[in-house]
Design an enzyme around this catalytic site. Structure first.
Site, PDB file in Angstrom:
ATOM      1  N   CYS A 270     -54.539  85.818  19.659  1.00 40.03           N
ATOM      2  CA  CYS A 270     -54.417  85.333  21.034  1.00 40.03           C
ATOM      3  C   CYS A 270     -54.113  83.837  21.149  1.00 40.03           C
ATOM      4  CB  CYS A 270     -55.622  85.725  21.883  1.00 40.03           C
ATOM      5  SG  CYS A 270     -57.193  85.814  21.034  1.00 40.03           S
ATOM      6  N   ARG A 299     -60.548  88.233   8.741  1.00 37.67           N
ATOM      7  CA  ARG A 299     -61.901  88.023   9.237  1.00 37.67           C
ATOM      8  C   ARG A 299     -62.863  88.155   8.085  1.00 37.67           C
ATOM      9  NH1 ARG A 299     -61.644  91.477  14.914  1.00 37.67           N
ATOM     10  NH2 ARG A 299     -59.770  90.396  15.670  1.00 37.67           N
ATOM     11  N   GLN A 317     -52.881  93.906  13.301  1.00 38.47           N
ATOM     12  CA  GLN A 317     -53.063  94.552  14.602  1.00 38.47           C
ATOM     13  C   GLN A 317     -51.712  94.762  15.273  1.00 38.47           C
ATOM     14  OE1 GLN A 317     -55.532  91.332  16.193  1.00 38.47           O
ATOM     15  NE2 GLN A 317     -57.205  92.792  16.371  1.00 38.47           N
ATOM     16  N   ASP A 319     -50.793  93.960  18.064  1.00 39.78           N
ATOM     17  CA  ASP A 319     -51.416  93.132  19.085  1.00 39.78           C
ATOM     18  C   ASP A 319     -50.425  92.752  20.181  1.00 39.78           C
ATOM     19  OD1 ASP A 319     -53.556  91.890  20.190  1.00 39.78           O
ATOM     20  OD2 ASP A 319     -53.742  90.314  18.676  1.00 39.78           O
ATOM     21  N   HIS A 321     -50.459  90.319  24.124  1.00 40.55           N
ATOM     22  CA  HIS A 321     -51.193  89.626  25.181  1.00 40.55           C
ATOM     23  C   HIS A 321     -50.339  89.591  26.424  1.00 40.55           C
ATOM     24  CE1 HIS A 321     -53.267  88.453  21.512  1.00 40.55           C
ATOM     25  NE2 HIS A 321     -54.338  88.511  22.281  1.00 40.55           N
ATOM     26  N   LYS A 399     -64.278  94.769  27.724  1.00 36.22           N
ATOM     27  CA  LYS A 399     -63.183  95.485  27.085  1.00 36.22           C
ATOM     28  C   LYS A 399     -63.406  96.985  27.151  1.00 36.22           C
ATOM     29  CE  LYS A 399     -65.275  95.387  22.503  1.00 36.22           C
ATOM     30  NZ  LYS A 399     -65.016  95.376  21.072  1.00 36.22           N
ATOM     31  N   HIS A 445     -55.758  91.310  26.579  1.00 35.73           N
ATOM     32  CA  HIS A 445     -55.567  91.416  25.132  1.00 35.73           C
ATOM     33  C   HIS A 445     -55.537  92.909  24.835  1.00 35.73           C
ATOM     34  CE1 HIS A 445     -57.520  87.304  24.295  1.00 35.73           C
ATOM     35  NE2 HIS A 445     -57.732  87.516  25.573  1.00 35.73           N
TER      36      HIS A 445
END
Length: 570
Positions: A270, A299, A317, A319, A321, A399, A445
């Site tokens: 993000c 992570r 991911q 991912d 946004h 979320k 997200h």
RNA sequence: GCCGUCGUAGCUUAGUGGUAAAGCACCUCUUUGGUAAAGAGGAGAGCACGGGUUCAAUCCCCGUCGACGGCUCCA
């Protein structure tokens, strides 16, 4: 009346505690609920329970069950309860914390009395068949700062047949374990010399990943997402602004010192996407703006939690946004949820668990109510049942997670859609409105497959390694009966590859039966046998996975069949 | 990270206080075979790593690392 399975299992937990009291009087029972398929009971005891101890306990439990002790309950005052557990601080603690007005009850079977809210079978004889399965450490009240207890797990059923059936299912599930299939099918590995939680995708796994990626990309393109690419490391400064260092540091790899700056491996995509948003003035006419990236993040996970592809330290991911106006929030959220459902359906998952996680109460702001309302409305629109996890949300907002279960029934989160009013604030994001003034955008997200690693692990288990034709790393193997047919087999494979399929030729010096067996265990969807006859006719004999029927058809006909199946994603 | 279990060839496993066995996989040869394992031969581990005990350790003890089952945390 016959006890329900949870009642039976809860009773089995009492029976276990009774047996422990008899054989290991120094062990202090704490809590012991029924769980899916069984029960557990946590004990405080200095010595570990050994596998041999479990056998002895099973023997004693069988006696207690056979004695068919009646389960008798009585209500007591708080003081009485605390007094009767003066040598067991855990039970006393529970007794102290039962809210006023709620009854405090003690339940007895034979010589064993337990503080318990109830929900049992009428007598111990109801526990038809059981087995103690494992022992594991567990913190008192799940808090790692509290003492570690020993948890004994067991499974319990109405009768022997059900128990055996359950154990057989467990074995079958272990055969589907993605870690086992990953090695057998040469899909991926995790290498000791590289470190735990870091995935090496082998060619056969990587090709599946590529297919998954392109399928997801197609959806992104249709829904108006724009691709972006961001660096894997960034200055710590970025994560100070985003709040990750403040809220997420325990999950981040340590700093990399270069010249005068400190860098961090990115734990989330993000902040990078936000920088791109912020790189120029945005107009309300630009919104919603949807940035997507197959973003690889790192992570730090404690060594004990790593688990195959499901819990790793580096993962990618799908991912994205979304930056939108507050008015657009609802529509964008629903569109995202819609896409998530489409993806999961295409991957063949049928059973999901939806979890709405609210933000930690200490961080709650008035915008969280707006965010939560948007999520709830979307869930209602799609008529999806969901659970609520209070305080389980991201540090920037609530979320919605979409969970699936692995072969052993353990739930794993795949998709997640999160509403965020916080990061736009921290990065001072804005857009120029129709009124000429600056306004704050809202962010969503979202990672719908979640992580490609975890999705892949779950796909492997879901299909038991037998990928449908559109995903299979090798769609067809051309298998000559003798080496005389090798040139023809190569021609057929070349035609398949030329048509965009994934095909191999088995040129090994083995008999047909051996080759068939080999490719069956590799779970290839189609084995195309080519002998003298097929060469003469320009055909292949099709041995399809999951079917005993053998068909001799022209190569062209096979191509069409494969094309149709791949397009249908069957 | 914590608790428990485990760690023998690429894989699955056997084994013993006196320097390790098998099946599959691999390589070579014979065989050219019609739908889930043809036959023969060969190579391959000093028993996760480091210490200790012992005349001697893969086997006993300690530590480290790793895997697995949980706890906690998350995609």
């Amino acid at each position: 009346m016959r006890a329900s399975l949870p009642e039976l299992r809860h009773t089995a937990a009492h029976v276990l505690a009774y047996a422990v009291q008899d054989l290991f009087p120094e062990a202090k029972p704490t809590i012991g609920p029924a769980i899916e398929n069984g029960f557990y009971y946590d004990f405080d005891r200095a010595e570990p329970f050994t596998p041999h101890d479990l056998e002895r306990l099973e023997g004693r439990m069988a006696e207690i069950v056979a004695a068919d002790y009646k389960m008798t309950g009585r209500e007591v005052s708080r003081d009485q309860a605390i007094a009767s557990f003066k040598s067991n601080p855990y039970k006393a603690e529970i007794a102290r914390e039962i809210p006023d007005g709620e009854p405090i009850t003690l339940y007895t079977i034979g010589e064993f009395t337990d503080l318990c809210r109830g929900g049992h079978a009428e007598s111990t004889g109801a526990v038809g068949a059981f087995k103690l399965t494992s022992v594991a450490g567990a913190y008192w009240r799940g808090d790692e700062h509290k003492p570690m207890l020993q948890r004994i797990y067991g499974t319990a059923w109405y009768d022997r047949a059900q128990l055996d059936d359950y154990l057989a299912r467990l074995e079958e599930a272990q055969r589907r374990d993605h870690r086992k299939l990953g090695a057998e099918l040469d899909l991926f590995s995790i290498e000791e010399d590289a470190g735990g939680g870091l995935v090496f995708w082998h060619p056969k796994g990587a090709i599946v990943r590529e297919i998954v990626e392109s399928f997801i990309r197609e959806g992104l393109r249709e829904r108006g997402y724009l691709p972006v690419v961001t660096p894997h490391v960034a200055s710590e400064r970025l994560y100070e602004i985003s709040g990750h260092l403040e809220n997420f540091a325990a999950n981040m790899f340590g700093p990399l010192e270069v010249e005068t700056q400190r860098f961090r491996l990115k734990p989330m995509n993000c902040p990078g996407h936000i920088l791109i948003y912020r790189s120029r003035l945005r107009s309300y006419r630009d919104l919603p703006l949807r940035f997507s990236e197959f973003g690889t993040v790192y992570r730090f996970e404690r060594s004990g939690v790593l688990h195959g592809l499901n819990r790793v330290r580096g993962f990618t991911q799908d991912d994205a946004h979304l930056f939108c106006t507050p008015e657009q929030l609802q529509g964008e959220f629903e569109q995202t949820l819609d896409e998530a459902l489409r993806l999961m359906k295409a991957f063949g998952f049928a059973e999901f668990q939806y979890v709405l996680s609210t933000r930690d109460p200490k961080d709650r702001a008035e915008t969280d109510a707006v965010a939560e309302a948007a999520i709830r409305r979307a869930l209602e629109r799609y008529d999806l049942p969901f659970e609520v996890d209070e305080g389980g949300g991201a540090f920037y907002g609530p979320k919605l997670d979409v969970n699936v279960r692995d072969a052993l029934g353990r739930p794993w989160q795949l998709g997640t859609v999160q509403v965020d009013f916080v990061l736009p604030e921290r990065f001072e994001l804005k857009y120029r409105g129709a009124d000429g003034a600056d306004h704050r955008p809202v962010m969503i997200h979202r990672a719908l497959a979640g992580s490609l690693e975890r999705l892949f692990g779950n796909l492997v288990e879901h299909y038991g390694g037998a990928f449908p034709a559109w995903l299979a790393p090798v769609q067809a193997v051309v298998t000559p009966i003798s080496e005389h047919q090798v040139p023809y087999a190569r021609e057929v494979a070349a035609r398949l590859i030329g048509a965009g399929f994934r095909a191999e030729v088995d040129e090994s010096n083995e008999k047909l039966g051996y080759k068939i067996r080999h490719w069956k265990t590799q779970k290839v969807p189609y084995i195309l046998v080519a002998g003298k006859q097929e060469v003469a006719d320009g055909t292949v004999n099709v041995n399809a996975r999951g079917s005993d029927e053998k068909r001799t058809i022209s190569v062209g006909a096979f191509l069409e069949e494969l094309r149709a199946r791949v397009e249908a994603k069957e």
